[in-house]
Design a protein around this motif. Structure first.
Motif, mmCIF file in Angstrom:
data_model
loop_
_atom_site.group_PDB
_atom_site.id
_atom_site.type_symbol
_atom_site.label_atom_id
_atom_site.label_comp_id
_atom_site.label_asym_id
_atom_site.label_seq_id
_atom_site.Cartn_x
_atom_site.Cartn_y
_atom_site.Cartn_z
ATOM 1 N N TYR A 94 43.286 17.902 34.795
ATOM 2 C CA TYR A 94 42.776 19.236 34.521
ATOM 3 C C TYR A 94 41.585 19.122 33.576
ATOM 4 C CZ TYR A 94 45.503 18.896 30.198
ATOM 5 O OH TYR A 94 46.024 18.486 29.005
ATOM 6 N N TYR A 95 40.844 20.211 33.466
ATOM 7 C CA TYR A 95 39.609 20.202 32.691
ATOM 8 C C TYR A 95 39.669 21.221 31.562
ATOM 9 C CZ TYR A 95 34.662 20.506 31.569
ATOM 10 O OH TYR A 95 33.458 20.497 30.902
ATOM 11 N N LEU A 96 39.227 20.811 30.382
ATOM 12 C CA LEU A 96 39.052 21.702 29.237
ATOM 13 C C LEU A 96 37.558 21.770 28.932
ATOM 14 C CD1 LEU A 96 41.886 20.529 26.824
ATOM 15 C CD2 LEU A 96 41.745 22.723 27.999
ATOM 16 N N PRO A 97 36.970 22.969 28.813
ATOM 17 C CA PRO A 97 35.540 23.068 28.524
ATOM 18 C C PRO A 97 35.125 22.272 27.288
ATOM 19 C CG PRO A 97 36.382 25.215 29.127
ATOM 20 C CD PRO A 97 37.571 24.288 29.019
ATOM 21 N N HIS A 102 41.417 15.722 31.414
ATOM 22 C CA HIS A 102 42.670 15.160 30.887
ATOM 23 C C HIS A 102 43.608 14.893 32.053
ATOM 24 C CE1 HIS A 102 41.961 16.204 26.591
ATOM 25 N NE2 HIS A 102 41.177 17.112 27.137
ATOM 26 N N GLU A 103 44.547 14.032 31.840
ATOM 27 C CA GLU A 103 45.571 13.823 32.869
ATOM 28 C C GLU A 103 46.939 13.692 32.220
ATOM 29 O OE1 GLU A 103 45.739 9.235 34.250
ATOM 30 O OE2 GLU A 103 43.962 10.326 34.937
ATOM 31 N N ILE A 104 47.926 14.118 33.001
ATOM 32 C CA ILE A 104 49.305 14.102 32.537
ATOM 33 C C ILE A 104 50.172 13.681 33.719
ATOM 34 C CG2 ILE A 104 49.660 16.542 33.026
ATOM 35 C CD1 ILE A 104 51.353 16.641 30.458
ATOM 36 N N ALA A 105 51.213 12.893 33.469
ATOM 37 C CA ALA A 105 52.057 12.373 34.547
ATOM 38 C C ALA A 105 53.343 13.180 34.662
ATOM 39 C CB ALA A 105 52.393 10.908 34.302
ATOM 40 N N PHE A 106 53.776 13.383 35.889
ATOM 41 C CA PHE A 106 55.071 13.981 36.185
ATOM 42 C C PHE A 106 55.962 12.824 36.625
ATOM 43 C CE2 PHE A 106 52.266 17.501 36.692
ATOM 44 C CZ PHE A 106 53.003 18.655 36.540
#
Length: 107
Positions: A94-97, A102-106
């Protein structure tokens, strides 16, 4: 990594498919404040809810992202880490301005 697509069936239920397996998918947004926002001098915090919680459920996996109203997370993409045919690791980017990708694992 293989990009995963969010599909919708005839019953309007969302799912993600990987190697013929279907995983239920949901994304809910909730606006909130927390104790720190009471003393926050940021105009966005004083104007209303200051944080958004994006809650994602993919199959049995769940993850939440909390972002500020003036720096909202968006552009959510899902990938399968193809390290093993039997085990699935889903990665969400996902993107933050102000902060970039960023990335996150499930798992």
């Amino acid at each position: 990594m293989t990009k995963l697509k969010i599909n919708v069936n005839d019953k309007k239920e969302s799912y993600i498919e990987w190697q013929g397996k279907k995983f239920a998918y949901s994304h809910e947004e909730m606006w909130m404040n927390d104790d720190a926002d009471i003393f926050d001098m940021n105009p966005a915090a004083r104007a209303g809810y200051a944080k958004r919680v994006d809650s994602f459920v993919i199959g049995n996996f769940k993850n939440e992202i909390v972002s500020d109203s003036d720096n909202l997370a968006h552009s959510f993409e899902f990938y399968a880490d193809d390290s093993d045919d039997k085990n699935l690791k889903i990665v969400m980017k996902y993107y933050l301005p102000r902060g970039g990708v960023h990335e996150i694992a499930f798992n």
